[in-house]
Design an enzyme around this catalytic site. Structure first.
Site, PDB file in Angstrom:
ATOM      1  N   CYS A 137     -51.571 -51.504 -19.808  1.00 53.00           N
ATOM      2  CA  CYS A 137     -51.705 -52.560 -20.856  1.00 53.00           C
ATOM      3  C   CYS A 137     -50.507 -52.582 -21.678  1.00 53.00           C
ATOM      4  CB  CYS A 137     -52.961 -52.493 -21.647  1.00 53.00           C
ATOM      5  SG  CYS A 137     -53.380 -53.557 -23.021  1.00 53.00           S
ATOM      6  N   CYS A 140     -51.448 -53.075 -25.599  1.00 57.43           N
ATOM      7  CA  CYS A 140     -52.071 -51.907 -26.281  1.00 57.43           C
ATOM      8  C   CYS A 140     -51.288 -50.876 -26.493  1.00 57.43           C
ATOM      9  CB  CYS A 140     -53.124 -51.392 -25.158  1.00 57.43           C
ATOM     10  SG  CYS A 140     -54.165 -52.353 -24.405  1.00 57.43           S
ATOM     11  N   ASP A 141     -50.156 -50.705 -25.601  1.00 61.92           N
ATOM     12  CA  ASP A 141     -49.358 -49.375 -25.853  1.00 61.92           C
ATOM     13  C   ASP A 141     -48.024 -49.496 -25.903  1.00 61.92           C
ATOM     14  OD1 ASP A 141     -51.664 -48.011 -25.325  1.00 61.92           O
ATOM     15  OD2 ASP A 141     -51.707 -47.966 -23.367  1.00 61.92           O
TER      16      ASP A 141
END
Ligand code: NDP
Length: 312
Positions: A137, A140-141
């Site tokens: 992701c 997300c990261d």
């Protein structure tokens, strides 16, 4: 046999948010967690984009807090897997669910929040470094790799979108596409090819992810020439698709060709009365914790209204 007002299947942000709303509406929900209590967020480290956490929160902590919040209002959380369902087809009908341990549950409404599972390549080095620089992701990261060199695998819309997202944060993005063309829409392909810090490699696959504790590099292979090349990276993003967890609903609920549950208009209603779907199991586009939570809330409200209708 006890008949529940609301059975919730799945324990990610969608399931727990549905539980918070259903419990506060006095629907006395019972939530079955499945095999991965907490869902996909438990495989993430820091969550920085969920509103209300100015310092960020790690994924597992956030899921424990969501569970506690759902339990505070009377949700019963059962750590077990629903293995099979027999869904009623008529309004007011009782839906049946069966656990792996053989328990039969009857419910007037079911909220399905079983999520989706990111696909991985399956290389041992990739699996070993999940959480150590290998992520599925970028949204997300990606921020953790600000100003660094990363790589992304995949040639679909997700990979193209995530590559351009990463290119804004990272100094260089090497994009590995296994064929000689991308599957992504032409518009997305143009965005990739027009981004100067994306190094697009066709016919290229990962041979091995390099690094012991954290990702340090990548050995990639051109599958036409068999030539290998090593590059230094700190983050590797796998964007080769997701698989919605809808196996047990096949033949009973309407799904698209990829297996995502189809909901009606702006609601969480499936094709069967009293059955609602929220979170990634019905969303291949946004796939964020906050959007999953939003649809979990909607599912609980839809279930409450359905119960009011059949009881009036
Ligand atoms: P897709 O299934 O569309 O694409 C997967 C990509 O990963 C393909 O390029 C595929 O290659 C590649 N791939 C699969 N397995 C491997 C492997 N083992 N090694 C290397 N590469 C591999 O998934 P997406 O997640 O990209 O998209 C899912 C759906 O969501 C699509 O319908 C997409 O259009 C939609 N979507 C729409 C968005 C938007 O409109 N903004 C944003 C994101 C997704 P190959 O082509 O060779 O099979």
């Amino acid at each position: 046999m006890e008949v529940l007002k609301t059975l919730i299947i799945g324990s990610g942000p969608a399931g727990y948010t549905a539980a918070i709303y259903a419990a506060r509406a006095d629907l006395k929900p019972v939530l079955y967690t499945g095999m991965e209590p907490g869902g996909q967020l438990t495989t993430t480290t820091e969550v920085d984009n969920f509103p209300g956490y100015p310092e960020g929160v790690d994924g597992p902590t956030m899921m424990v807090q969501l569970q506690q919040q759902a339990e505070r209002f009377g949700t019963e959380v059962r750590i077990e897997m629903i293995e099979r369902v027999e869904l009623a087809t008529s309004t007011g009908g009782i839906h049946k669910a069966f656990t792996a341990g053989g328990t039969e549950i009857h419910a007037q409404t079911i909220i399905i929040s079983t999520g989706a599972t990111a696909k991985y390549l399956g290389l041992p080095s990739e699996q070993r470094l999940r959480g150590g620089g290998v992520s599925a992701c970028a949204v997300c990261d990606g921020f953790f790799y600000k100003g660094q060199d990363v790589a992304i695998v995949g040639g679909g819309d997700t990979a193209a979108e995530e590559a351009t997202y990463l290119a804004k944060i990272c100094s260089k993005v090497t994009m590995l596409v296994r064929k000689d063309k991308m599957r992504a829409s032409k518009a997305m392909q143009h965005r990739v090819t027009n981004t100067s810090n994306i190094d697009l490699r066709y016919n290229t696959e990962i041979d091995e992810v390099l690094g012991n504790q954290v990702v340090e590099g990548l050995r990639m292979k051109n599958n036409q020439t068999q030539e290998t090349e090593e590059i230094a990276i700190t983050g590797l993003f796998i964007a080769i698709g997701h698989k919605p967890n809808t196996e047990i609903f096949k033949g009973q609920l309407d799904m698209d060709e990829a297996g995502y549950l189809i909901t009606q208009g702006k609601t969480t209603k499936t094709n069967l009365p009293g059955v609602f779907a929220s979170g990634d199991v019905q969303d291949k586009e946004y796939r964020q914790a906050v959007t999953a939570a939003g649809t979990g809330c909607m599912a609980a409200l839809d279930a409450e209204r359905y119960l009011q209708e059949i009881e009036s």
